[in-house]
Design an enzyme around this catalytic site. Structure first.
Site, PDB file in Angstrom:
ATOM      1  N   SER A 240     -44.057  26.908 125.958  1.00 16.96           N
ATOM      2  CA  SER A 240     -44.905  28.044 125.597  1.00 16.96           C
ATOM      3  C   SER A 240     -44.628  28.532 124.183  1.00 16.96           C
ATOM      4  CB  SER A 240     -44.744  29.182 126.604  1.00 16.96           C
ATOM      5  OG  SER A 240     -43.391  29.558 126.748  1.00 16.96           O
ATOM      6  N   HIS A 270     -43.391  24.139 133.728  1.00 15.15           N
ATOM      7  CA  HIS A 270     -42.822  25.168 132.858  1.00 15.15           C
ATOM      8  C   HIS A 270     -42.714  26.513 133.573  1.00 15.15           C
ATOM      9  CE1 HIS A 270     -41.600  27.422 129.485  1.00 15.15           C
ATOM     10  NE2 HIS A 270     -42.744  27.561 128.848  1.00 15.15           N
ATOM     11  N   HIS A 317     -29.892  23.522 135.236  1.00 12.59           N
ATOM     12  CA  HIS A 317     -30.451  23.982 133.971  1.00 12.59           C
ATOM     13  C   HIS A 317     -30.188  22.907 132.929  1.00 12.59           C
ATOM     14  CE1 HIS A 317     -31.052  26.464 130.347  1.00 12.59           C
ATOM     15  NE2 HIS A 317     -31.754  27.265 131.119  1.00 12.59           N
ATOM     16  N   ARG A 326     -28.668  35.639 133.698  1.00 11.93           N
ATOM     17  CA  ARG A 326     -29.887  36.332 134.119  1.00 11.93           C
ATOM     18  C   ARG A 326     -29.979  36.381 135.644  1.00 11.93           C
ATOM     19  NH1 ARG A 326     -34.181  32.835 131.020  1.00 11.93           N
ATOM     20  NH2 ARG A 326     -32.800  31.255 131.926  1.00 11.93           N
ATOM     21  N   ASP A 372     -34.598  31.675 137.916  1.00 11.91           N
ATOM     22  CA  ASP A 372     -35.701  31.604 138.874  1.00 11.91           C
ATOM     23  C   ASP A 372     -35.255  31.662 140.328  1.00 11.91           C
ATOM     24  OD1 ASP A 372     -37.838  31.255 136.963  1.00 11.91           O
ATOM     25  OD2 ASP A 372     -37.011  29.262 136.588  1.00 11.91           O
ATOM     26  N   ARG A 398     -42.748  37.039 128.191  1.00  8.30           N
ATOM     27  CA  ARG A 398     -42.482  36.041 127.167  1.00  8.30           C
ATOM     28  C   ARG A 398     -43.275  36.279 125.883  1.00  8.30           C
ATOM     29  NH1 ARG A 398     -39.984  31.205 127.580  1.00  8.30           N
ATOM     30  NH2 ARG A 398     -38.546  32.533 128.746  1.00  8.30           N
ATOM     31  N   ARG A 418     -46.490  19.148 111.259  1.00 10.05           N
ATOM     32  CA  ARG A 418     -47.187  17.850 111.295  1.00 10.05           C
ATOM     33  C   ARG A 418     -46.183  16.712 111.413  1.00 10.05           C
ATOM     34  NH1 ARG A 418     -49.240  13.665 112.087  1.00 10.05           N
ATOM     35  NH2 ARG A 418     -51.229  12.880 111.281  1.00 10.05           N
TER      36      ARG A 418
END
Length: 433
Positions: A240, A270, A317, A326, A372, A398, A418
């Site tokens: 993201s 994601h 992870h 967290r 999560d 986020r 690029r």
């Protein structure tokens, strides 16, 4: 000192720092890329530089150099709350400095002034079918707001390149100010018969979301304050954030960039982990007919589940090698507010048993829970049971980090991104010599 003034005070030094690195050490090799990495999604290959956040394998996420514990301790809090004001968090992300109480509250006030959502935004959502995913509605709402972009209008008439970032910051403040109203009323559109609720001017940014979806419990408001901090950023190369940076590098404005990031977050690989964790826990609970299993029965279940080749969501992870701080912060919240919740009791038992089972597998590098593993459980406890909305909550948080990244990319004058690709023939010829 407001956010813009604080950034201005740092810009000369930061721009000089970047230019010196490029000029004096431009040929320094940071990483060698292997064929496996080229075909494996360039996993682990450094592709950018950001000072907003970093994941330390032994300490977890650091926001502007501060650990999660430090952020939760140091950031200003509302008079009636246990966890930080999002306005103070945004000040920290944007400036790299811990704000005073006044500076944090100033951001909150600035957001309230900018919080009105144009009518056309929600009118664009109304025709969508009932089965439209809430992440689709979220991205669509951000795109509808693009018509309000200050940067896009000013660029049309001409702006000095070094001034781009100021208009990106303006758009960032305008977008983030509107997020609680947008996200809450997408929830209301999907799950509360389409009612529309205006924000409460007496409440802070995070608490306002709770109030607008009908959750007036002070504990849930504090949960949202905590949730926003924990999910606000996670380095600069996740899908993201990197998608937003990539799109922004083409001078697409903040709205176009953030919509791209939200579209990436919507992907199952994601942003769906939080809902998958809760669904897995509810499946385990159903398997044991709603009863908390004994250690022996749960261990046997976990052994068989792993042996079947399936992964247990919420554990492991890519970077961390310890329990995610967290997760720990949310667990401490749960022990205080929902210790008797049956799903949380299952979370606790899995946390006590599963790591030792996973350690038996030599391929498992990190047997510990991540963020999560528990956040869906907390939302579920307070009645937000619609699991397909959890990714929207993730994106809601986020965007604070994403807008910081894209604003600083313009402030430092980073060019359009690029990278180079190869053909298979070229790669084979390189290998053969």
């Amino acid at each position: 000192m407001n956010i813009e003034q604080c950034i201005i005070s740092k810009l000369t030094e930061e721009r000089a720092r970047m230019k010196k690195l490029v000029k004096d050490h431009g040929s320094f090799s940071v990483a060698d890329v292997t064929v496996e990495q080229l075909y494996g999604g360039i996993r682990g290959v450094p592709i950018g530089v950001t000072d907003v956040s970093y994941v330390n394998p032994q300490e977890g996420l650091r926001l502007r150099g501060y650990t999660i514990t430090e952020v939760l301790e140091k950031l200003p809090k509302p008079p009636n709350g246990e966890f930080p004001l999002a306005g103070g968090l945004y000040y920290l992300l944007m400036t790299g400095e811990i704000p005073t109480q006044q500076e944090a509250e100033q951001v909150e006030i600035e957001w309230k002034v900018r919080s009105n959502v144009p009518d056309h935004v929600f009118k664009s959502l109304a025709p969508m079918p009932p089965y439209a995913h809430p992440m689709t509605l979220f991205s669509q709402a951000i795109m509808a707001l693009q018509s309000e972009s200050v940067f896009a209008r000013r660029f049309y008439y001409g702006i000095d390149k070094e001034d781009y970032w100021g208009y990106y910051l303006e758009d960032s403040l305008n977008l983030t100010a509107k997020l609680p109203t947008i996200v809450a009323n997408i929830y209301n559109l999907k799950y509360r018969n389409g009612i529309f609720v205006q924000p409460n001017p007496k409440l802070d940014w995070s608490a306002n979301f709770a109030w607008m979806i009908g959750k007036n419990d002070p504990a849930y408001m504090d949960l949202m304050r905590l949730f926003i901090v924990l999910h606000s950023d996670h380095e600069g190369a996740n899908v993201s954030t990197h998608a937003s940076h990539l799109v922004g590098s083409a001078l697409s404005d903040v709205y176009l960039s953030c919509s791209a990031g939200i579209n990436g977050l919507a992907g199952p690989l994601h942003g769906l982990a939080n809902q998958e964790c809760l669904r897995w826990l509810l499946d385990v609970q159903s398997h044991f007919h709603g009863q908390l299993p004994t250690d022996e029965k749960l261990s046997d279940y976990l052994d068989k589940f792993i042996a079947s080749g399936r992964l247990i969501p919420g554990y492991g992870h890519a970077v961390l090698r310890v329990t995610d701080p967290r997760f720990t912060a949310q667990r401490e919240f749960a022990l205080k507010y929902l210790a008797d919740d049956p799903v949380f009791q299952l979370v606790e038992k899995v946390y006590r048993l599963l790591p030792n089972i996973l350690k038996k597998n030599e391929k498992v590098k990190n047997p510990w829970p991540n963020v999560d593993a528990i956040n869906g459980t907390l939302q579920h406890h307070f009645g937000v049971t619609e699991t397909d909305f959890y990714t929207v909550l993730f994106g809601f948080s986020r965007i604070l980090g994403i807008t910081t990244h894209v604003t600083w990319s313009r402030a430092l004058g980073k060019p359009i991104e690029r990278p180079k690709s190869l053909t298979t023939d070229m790669l084979e010829n390189m290998i053969e010599g």
